[in-house]
Design a protein around this motif. Structure first.
Motif, short mmCIF file in Angstrom:
data_model
loop_
_atom_site.label_atom_id
_atom_site.label_comp_id
_atom_site.label_asym_id
_atom_site.label_seq_id
_atom_site.Cartn_x
_atom_site.Cartn_y
_atom_site.Cartn_z
N TRP A 162 -9.32 -0.52 1.92
CA TRP A 162 -8.86 -0.16 0.57
C TRP A 162 -9.52 -1.02 -0.50
CZ3 TRP A 162 -7.80 3.96 2.49
CH2 TRP A 162 -6.83 4.20 3.45
N GLU A 182 0.87 -1.17 0.00
CA GLU A 182 0.00 0.00 0.00
C GLU A 182 0.91 1.22 0.00
OE1 GLU A 182 -2.31 3.21 2.05
OE2 GLU A 182 -0.66 2.09 2.91
N ARG A 194 0.51 -8.44 6.44
CA ARG A 194 -0.24 -7.28 5.94
C ARG A 194 -1.37 -6.96 6.92
NH1 ARG A 194 -0.97 -8.04 -0.60
NH2 ARG A 194 1.27 -8.13 -1.11
N ARG A 243 -4.86 2.80 -3.71
CA ARG A 243 -3.81 2.85 -2.68
C ARG A 243 -3.02 1.54 -2.62
NH1 ARG A 243 -3.91 6.99 1.25
NH2 ARG A 243 -2.54 5.63 2.47
N LEU A 244 -3.66 0.45 -3.05
CA LEU A 244 -3.01 -0.86 -3.00
C LEU A 244 -2.22 -1.12 -4.27
CD1 LEU A 244 -5.88 -3.01 -1.46
CD2 LEU A 244 -3.88 -2.08 -0.29
N LEU A 287 -6.59 -3.37 4.71
CA LEU A 287 -6.84 -4.00 3.40
C LEU A 287 -8.33 -4.01 3.08
CD1 LEU A 287 -4.40 -7.06 3.22
CD2 LEU A 287 -4.47 -5.10 1.67
#
Length: 387
Positions: free
Chosen positions: A260, A242, A252, A325-326, A257
Motif C-alpha cells: 500500500w 487499512e 500491523r 487504502r491506509l 503495508l
C-alpha cells in the motif's frame, strides 16, 4: 517516458504463489486450481527458485523486508517443502533482520497439524482463512472446515512462538443479519488474534457466485454491520490501519503495508505479479508470470508471461489507488520519491477531493478524512478522470 525527478529504491518484498486448493470456493477469483491427486511439490519449488533467479536483477542490493506465501492453499505443502523454499530464497537474497514471513493457511485439521512445522521452517506469521464461525455460512461459502476446526487452528497458532497471526473474517454474507454478523465478529475477537482482516464479501466476475448470485444483505444492513463492527473492534483494542485490516499494537501486517505504500515486490509462482522501481532509468515496471500450473511447470517455456512499464501518466492513480487504502498520513516527499513526479501533479489530481473535504491537505502530507474513507471510490474515480 522516464520520470522527470529522481526516484529512491523503496523496501523490497517477495510474493510466492502456490496455486492449489482442495476445492475452489464460489466467491474466489484468485488464481487457484483444484489439487491433483499428487501435488508436484518438489518440482514446483524448484521452478519457484528458477523463477526467482530470473528476477534477481531487480533486487538492486536490497534485503527482503517481507515474504508472503499465498494461494491457493500454501498449507497443503509440507513443512519440509516450505523450509527448502525459504532456504533457497535466503541463499539468493539476504533477509532483513526483522523480516516478516507469512504463510496463508486453512483451518482444517490436516493443515493445522502442520503449523508447528511451518514455524520451525522459518514462517513467523500465519494468515488463517476462517471467513465465518457459523456452520451454515461456511457451507454457503464452500469452505471445507467447520467452526470447531477454526477455533482449534486459532488456539494452535496462539500456542506457537510466532511473531503474529491473522484471522480472516468476511461480513455481508448471504442472508446475513446484523446479529449474525456481530456474533461472528464476537467469536473471532474471543479467539484473541493479534490481527484481524475483516472485509465485506463482494461478487467478483468469473466466479460461481457471479453466475448464481446469492441473496446478500441490503445496503442499510451492510452499513450497520460496518459501523457497529468497527466500533466493536476498536473497543477490543484493534487499531484499524487499512480499509479492512485491524491490528493490535505492534502487529500491523508489514507485507501489505509495503504494497500500500507503493513499495517494490518480486512475484514468483503461477500468475504472480511484481512491481519494481528502476531509479537509474526512471522506470517502474510490472511483471506477471504464467497463470496455469501446467504452463508454469513446462521447462520449455519462460515463467514470465508479460512485463510492462508503468507510464508516467498512470503513476498518480496507481500510487493513490494503493496509498489511500491506509489511514495514515501520506508524506508528500514519498510521492515524488516513489513515482518520480512533482508534488504539484498530485495536488492537482487531489484538488477536487480536497475541496470536498475528502482529503485534508497539510504542509508535508495528505490525510484521508473520516468522510473520505467512506468515499474512497469517489476519490479514485476523480483521479482516474483527472485531466
Amino acid at each position: 517516458m522516464a520520470s522527470p525527478l529522481p526516484m529512491t529504491l523503496p523496501p523490497l518484498s517477495l510474493y510466492v504463489h502456490i496455486p492449489w486448493c482442495v476445492q475452489k470456493c464460489p466467491y474466489c477469483d484468485f488464481n487457484s486450481h483444484a489439487q491433483p491427486e499428487v501435488i508436484p511439490e518438489a518440482q514446483y519449488i524448484a521452478c519457484l527458485l528458477d523463477d526467482l533467479d530470473a528476477d534477481l536483477i531487480y533486487v538492486q542490493g536490497r534485503a527482503l523486508s517481507s515474504i508472503f506465501i499465498g494461494g491457493g492453499t500454501p498449507s497443503l505443502f509440507s513443512a519440509e517443502g516450505i523450509k527448502k523454499l525459504l532456504a533457497g530464497i535466503q541463499a539468493r537474497i539476504p533477509f532483513a533482520e526483522s523480516i516478516e514471513i507469512t504463510l496463508e493457511a486453512n483451518p482444517g485439521t490436516f493443515e493445522t497439524e502442520r503449523f508447528a512445522g511451518f514455524q520451525k521452517a522459518g514462517v513467523n506469521r500465519l494468515s488463517i482463512g476462517v471467513q465465518s464461525l457459523q456452520e451454515e455460512q461456511l457451507k454457503k461459502l464452500g469452505r471445507i472446515h467447520d467452526p470447531q476446526q477454526a477455533q482449534v487452528a486459532a488456539h494452535h497458532a496462539a500456542s506457537l512462538p510466532l511473531h503474529s497471526f491473522n484471522l480472516d473474517l468476511m461480513h455481508g454474507l448471504p442472508q446475513q443479519t446484523l446479529a449474525t454478523a456481530m456474533a461472528d465478529l464476537e467469536g473471532i475477537i474471543a479467539l484473541n488474534p493479534p490481527h484481524i482482516s475483516w472485509y465485506q464479501l463482494t461478487i467478483e466476475p468469473n466466479t460461481l457466485f457471479a453466475s448464481k448470485p446469492p441473496v446478500l444483505p441490503d445496503d442499510d444492513i451492510l452499513w450497520d454491520i460496518y459501523e457497529q463492527g468497527h466500533l466493536r473492534l476498536a473497543a477490543a483494542g484493534y487499531q484499524q490501519y487499512e480499509v479492512s485490516a485491524y491490528g493490535k499494537p505492534g502487529h500491523r501486517g508489514q507485507h501489505n503495508l509495503n504494497y500500500w505504500r507503493f513499495g517494490d515486490y518480486l512475484g514468483i509462482g503461477c500468475g504472480a505479479h511484481g512491481k519494481i522501481t528502476l531509479p537509474e532509468n526512471g522506470k517502474i515496471i510490472r511483471t506477471e508470470k504464467i497463470k496455469h500450473p501446467r504452463g508454469y511447470l513446462d521447462l520449455t517455456r519462460p515463467y514470465l508471461l508479460r512485463q510492462w512499464d508503468v507510464a508516467t501518466d498512470d503513476r498518480v492513480f496507481e500510487y493513490f489507488m494503493n496509498r489511500l487504502r491506509l489511514l495514515e498520513p501520506i508524506p508528500k516527499q514519498e510521492f515524488s520519491e516513489r513515482t518520480g513526479l512533482p508534488v504539484e501533479l498530485a495536488e492537482q489530481a487531489l484538488n477536487n477531493a480536497i475541496r470536498q473535504e475528502l482529503i485534508q491537505d497539510g504542509d508535508s502530507s495528505w490525510q484521508t478524512t473520516a468522510r473520505g474513507r467512506l468515499y474512497l471510490n469517489k476519490v479514485l474515480s476523480d483521479l482516474l478522470t483527472d485531466d
